[in-house]
Design a protein around this motif. Structure first.
Motif, PDB file in Angstrom:
ATOM      1  N   ARG A 102     -81.138 -71.283 -70.758  1.00 28.48           N
ATOM      2  CA  ARG A 102     -80.119 -70.479 -71.445  1.00 28.48           C
ATOM      3  C   ARG A 102     -79.152 -71.393 -72.194  1.00 28.48           C
ATOM      4  N   GLU A 103     -78.862 -72.539 -71.593  1.00 26.95           N
ATOM      5  CA  GLU A 103     -77.997 -73.532 -72.231  1.00 26.95           C
ATOM      6  C   GLU A 103     -78.611 -74.034 -73.534  1.00 26.95           C
ATOM      7  N   VAL A 104     -79.910 -74.324 -73.495  1.00 28.67           N
ATOM      8  CA  VAL A 104     -80.607 -74.770 -74.701  1.00 28.67           C
ATOM      9  C   VAL A 104     -80.688 -73.637 -75.718  1.00 28.67           C
ATOM     10  N   ARG A 105     -81.077 -72.468 -75.245  1.00 31.36           N
ATOM     11  CA  ARG A 105     -81.266 -71.309 -76.130  1.00 31.36           C
ATOM     12  C   ARG A 105     -80.013 -70.972 -76.925  1.00 31.36           C
ATOM     13  N   ASP A 106     -78.864 -70.976 -76.252  1.00 32.97           N
ATOM     14  CA  ASP A 106     -77.611 -70.551 -76.881  1.00 32.97           C
ATOM     15  C   ASP A 106     -76.793 -71.716 -77.432  1.00 32.97           C
ATOM     16  N   VAL A 107     -77.358 -72.931 -77.406  1.00 32.37           N
ATOM     17  CA  VAL A 107     -76.645 -74.130 -77.872  1.00 32.37           C
ATOM     18  C   VAL A 107     -75.270 -74.182 -77.203  1.00 32.37           C
ATOM     19  N   ALA A 108     -75.262 -73.897 -75.908  1.00 29.07           N
ATOM     20  CA  ALA A 108     -74.020 -73.757 -75.148  1.00 29.07           C
ATOM     21  C   ALA A 108     -73.118 -74.988 -75.183  1.00 29.07           C
ATOM     22  N   PRO A 109     -73.648 -76.221 -75.227  1.00 25.26           N
ATOM     23  CA  PRO A 109     -72.741 -77.375 -75.271  1.00 25.26           C
ATOM     24  C   PRO A 109     -71.823 -77.404 -76.485  1.00 25.26           C
ATOM     25  N   PHE A 110     -72.186 -76.690 -77.561  1.00 26.70           N
ATOM     26  CA  PHE A 110     -71.357 -76.676 -78.766  1.00 26.70           C
ATOM     27  C   PHE A 110     -70.380 -75.502 -78.783  1.00 26.70           C
ATOM     28  N   ALA A 111     -70.373 -74.690 -77.732  1.00 27.10           N
ATOM     29  CA  ALA A 111     -69.502 -73.516 -77.688  1.00 27.10           C
ATOM     30  C   ALA A 111     -68.041 -73.937 -77.603  1.00 27.10           C
ATOM     31  N   ALA A 112     -67.179 -72.979 -77.890  1.00 27.30           N
ATOM     32  CA  ALA A 112     -65.725 -73.178 -77.771  1.00 27.30           C
ATOM     33  C   ALA A 112     -65.215 -74.289 -78.671  1.00 27.30           C
ATOM     34  N   GLY A 113     -65.830 -74.469 -79.814  1.00 25.98           N
ATOM     35  CA  GLY A 113     -65.373 -75.453 -80.787  1.00 25.98           C
ATOM     36  C   GLY A 113     -65.362 -74.847 -82.169  1.00 25.98           C
ATOM     37  N   ASP A 114     -64.882 -75.608 -83.136  1.00 24.90           N
ATOM     38  CA  ASP A 114     -64.890 -75.104 -84.509  1.00 24.90           C
ATOM     39  C   ASP A 114     -65.493 -76.091 -85.491  1.00 24.90           C
ATOM     40  N   ALA A 115     -66.036 -77.204 -84.999  1.00 25.69           N
ATOM     41  CA  ALA A 115     -66.707 -78.153 -85.886  1.00 25.69           C
ATOM     42  C   ALA A 115     -67.956 -77.499 -86.476  1.00 25.69           C
ATOM     43  N   PRO A 116     -68.297 -77.805 -87.717  1.00 28.11           N
ATOM     44  CA  PRO A 116     -69.502 -77.228 -88.329  1.00 28.11           C
ATOM     45  C   PRO A 116     -70.760 -77.542 -87.509  1.00 28.11           C
ATOM     46  N   VAL A 117     -71.645 -76.577 -87.425  1.00 22.66           N
ATOM     47  CA  VAL A 117     -72.922 -76.737 -86.721  1.00 22.66           C
ATOM     48  C   VAL A 117     -74.051 -76.321 -87.656  1.00 22.66           C
ATOM     49  N   TRP A 118     -75.042 -77.211 -87.787  1.00 23.90           N
ATOM     50  CA  TRP A 118     -76.203 -76.968 -88.632  1.00 23.90           C
ATOM     51  C   TRP A 118     -77.449 -76.763 -87.776  1.00 23.90           C
ATOM     52  N   ARG A 119     -78.313 -75.912 -88.268  1.00 20.44           N
ATOM     53  CA  ARG A 119     -79.629 -75.681 -87.673  1.00 20.44           C
ATOM     54  C   ARG A 119     -80.651 -76.208 -88.673  1.00 20.44           C
ATOM     55  N   VAL A 120     -81.354 -77.273 -88.300  1.00 27.52           N
ATOM     56  CA  VAL A 120     -82.231 -77.975 -89.242  1.00 27.52           C
ATOM     57  C   VAL A 120     -83.669 -77.944 -88.723  1.00 27.52           C
ATOM     58  N   ALA A 171     -76.037 -83.759 -80.790  1.00 26.22           N
ATOM     59  CA  ALA A 171     -77.263 -83.151 -81.297  1.00 26.22           C
ATOM     60  C   ALA A 171     -78.134 -82.657 -80.157  1.00 26.22           C
ATOM     61  N   ILE A 172     -78.800 -81.541 -80.406  1.00 24.60           N
ATOM     62  CA  ILE A 172     -79.785 -80.985 -79.483  1.00 24.60           C
ATOM     63  C   ILE A 172     -81.072 -80.784 -80.272  1.00 24.60           C
ATOM     64  N   LEU A 173     -82.181 -81.281 -79.742  1.00 25.68           N
ATOM     65  CA  LEU A 173     -83.484 -81.122 -80.387  1.00 25.68           C
ATOM     66  C   LEU A 173     -84.322 -80.145 -79.565  1.00 25.68           C
ATOM     67  N   ASP A 174     -84.758 -79.070 -80.184  1.00 26.82           N
ATOM     68  CA  ASP A 174     -85.606 -78.080 -79.532  1.00 26.82           C
ATOM     69  C   ASP A 174     -86.973 -78.093 -80.213  1.00 26.82           C
ATOM     70  N   TRP A 175     -87.898 -77.277 -79.691  1.00 27.00           N
ATOM     71  CA  TRP A 175     -89.241 -77.148 -80.270  1.00 27.00           C
ATOM     72  C   TRP A 175     -89.914 -78.504 -80.408  1.00 27.00           C
ATOM     73  N   GLY A 176     -89.755 -79.340 -79.391  1.00 27.84           N
ATOM     74  CA  GLY A 176     -90.399 -80.646 -79.395  1.00 27.84           C
ATOM     75  C   GLY A 176     -89.811 -81.626 -80.384  1.00 27.84           C
ATOM     76  N   GLY A 177     -88.644 -81.315 -80.950  1.00 30.03           N
ATOM     77  CA  GLY A 177     -88.003 -82.168 -81.947  1.00 30.03           C
ATOM     78  C   GLY A 177     -87.965 -81.543 -83.327  1.00 30.03           C
ATOM     79  N   GLY A 178     -88.666 -80.425 -83.520  1.00 30.35           N
ATOM     80  CA  GLY A 178     -88.747 -79.799 -84.837  1.00 30.35           C
ATOM     81  C   GLY A 178     -87.549 -78.966 -85.224  1.00 30.35           C
ATOM     82  N   LEU A 179     -86.719 -78.601 -84.253  1.00 29.61           N
ATOM     83  CA  LEU A 179     -85.482 -77.861 -84.519  1.00 29.61           C
ATOM     84  C   LEU A 179     -84.321 -78.722 -84.055  1.00 29.61           C
ATOM     85  N   VAL A 180     -83.436 -79.067 -84.967  1.00 31.03           N
ATOM     86  CA  VAL A 180     -82.294 -79.924 -84.653  1.00 31.03           C
ATOM     87  C   VAL A 180     -81.014 -79.119 -84.824  1.00 31.03           C
ATOM     88  N   TRP A 181     -80.270 -78.982 -83.740  1.00 30.31           N
ATOM     89  CA  TRP A 181     -78.920 -78.426 -83.801  1.00 30.31           C
ATOM     90  C   TRP A 181     -77.971 -79.628 -83.823  1.00 30.31           C
TER      91      TRP A 181
END
Length: 385
Positions: free
Chosen positions: A260-278, A301-311
């Motif tokens: 759930r932490e990975v799914r919701d990008v929870a470590p970046f919550a409660a902030g206002d810095a720009p976040v990109w999904r690449v 940075a968080i890498l999902d999908w084996g590295g193919g999705l970068v938050w």
């Protein structure tokens, strides 16, 4: 007035005197700010058909996602594509709707195994920009001839039509799950291990890397396995041996909470810095992160999908939220980037979605002209019009 039926929604669109801003649950303000009269769709709600034996569910677009998930859970089933909850990341309230999930093609960590939201969509009903009601696909898992408007509508963000009903194929909830966790790997080493796991015969349903400071001081590399208890136990042990190194195995709720932490990008919550999904090739995920770190832009940075999705959470010192640096690098690597979190001013200043090459932009413009000839549905949300 909030439309309470598909007919009322069609009437509202047909009679609109100017631009319309489609409003679902109010949880995902992604895209450039849209000026227009609000067109709420939350009044179109309810599960109209659910056949557990056929693994199919049909619901009105305004149905809360939680209601859909609860209905499925009673029968031991779920949406296989693991839709993200954007509220923690974006600091929003509201109620996510199943139509919003489909319109944004919201897909979580299990996409590497189950496919994206659009791959689970069987059929859609929607109102186009003229107020006409259209349908495509079906309510059962069978081939449908003709143009595949189902996949076209998934990820169109309401710019081609306003969804009124969606039909999904669903899947059984597995008996158990286990996650292998390694700490301290750098992004390049992590993606090598994730690639090895995904290339193994052990049916991986999650493969991600959370960089330093993403919920823990050290980086965490995580791989998920789901299924029958004996099978999960065997596959987790075999994969641990095959990957080598020091892996901890966690299960049940600890594993579910981590994903759930990975799914919701929870470590970046409660902030206002720009976040990109690449989105990039998995092997290029660490390359992108390294370039942004060297430029002093990447905070985490968080890498999902084996590295193919970068938050990636970036420093906004340049004033463009990192847009120029990210897209300059993507011009070399390939891929595309979407600004998911940013102020209204930033989202109005930089292209939120990846600028399209001229031939593709021409096709997109042609589709918009066909489905929304007056240009009233979420104008400018996916690009400057």
């Amino acid at each position: 007035m909030e439309p309470r039926s598909e007919a009322e929604l069609a009437e509202a669109v047909a009679g609109a005197a100017g631009p319309l801003r489609v409003v679902g649950g109010g949880t995902r303000p992604i895209g450039a700010p849209v000026a227009g009269d609000p067109l709420p769709v939350a009044g179109l709600a309810g599960v109209s058909l659910y056949e557990p034996g056929a693994l199919t569910l049909v619901a009105a677009a305004g149905t809360p996602l939680a209601e859909v998930e609860q209905t499925l859970a009673v029968e031991g089933q779920r949406l296989g594509f693991e839709p993200m909850d954007h509220r923690p990341l974006l600091g929003r309230a509201g109620v996510p709707t199943i139509g919003g999930v489909a319109a944004a093609n919201v897909s979580g960590p299990r996409r590497i195994q189950a496919g994206a939201c659009r791959d689970s969509l069987l059929g859609v009903r929607f109102v186009d920009g003229r107020g006409a009601v259209l349908k495509n696909g079906g309510r059962v898992m069978k081939n449908v001839t003709g143009y595949d408007l189902v996949k076209l509508m998934a990820g169109a963000f309401g710019t081609l039509g306003v969804l009124t009903e969606v039909a999904f194929k669903v899947q059984a909830i597995p008996e158990t799950e286990a996650t292998l966790v390694a700490t301290g790997l750098d992004a390049g080493e992590a993606v090598d291990r994730l690639s090895a796991a995904l290339g193994s015969p052990y049916d991986i349903t999650g493969a991600a890397h959370l960089g330093p400071g993403c919920g823990a001081p050290e980086a965490r590399t995580v791989v998920r396995i789901e299924g029958l208890a004996d099978s999960v136990r065997y596959r987790a042990g075999a994969l641990k041996s095959a990957l080598g190194g020091d892996w901890q195995v966690i299960g049940d709720e600890a594993s579910a909470a981590l994903w759930r932490e990975v799914r919701d990008v929870a470590p970046f919550a409660a902030g206002d810095a720009p976040v990109w999904r690449v989105s990039v090739k998995p092997s290029d995920g660490p390359v992108l992160v390294a370039v942004l770190e060297q430029a002093g832009l990447a905070k985490r940075a968080i890498l999902d999908w084996g590295g193919g999705l970068v938050w990636v959470e970036v420093d906004d010192d340049p004033g463009d939220g990192g847009a120029a640096a990210i897209r300059d690098e993507l011009a070399r690597l390939g891929g595309h980037a979407t600004l998911v979190r940013g102020s209204d001013a930033l989202r109005a200043r930089v292209p939120v979605f990846q600028p399209e090459p001229a031939p593709l932009a021409a096709i997109s413009a042609g589709l918009r002209a066909k489905f929304d000839p007056r240009g009233i549905l979420n104008p400018g949300l996916m690009g400057r019009c």
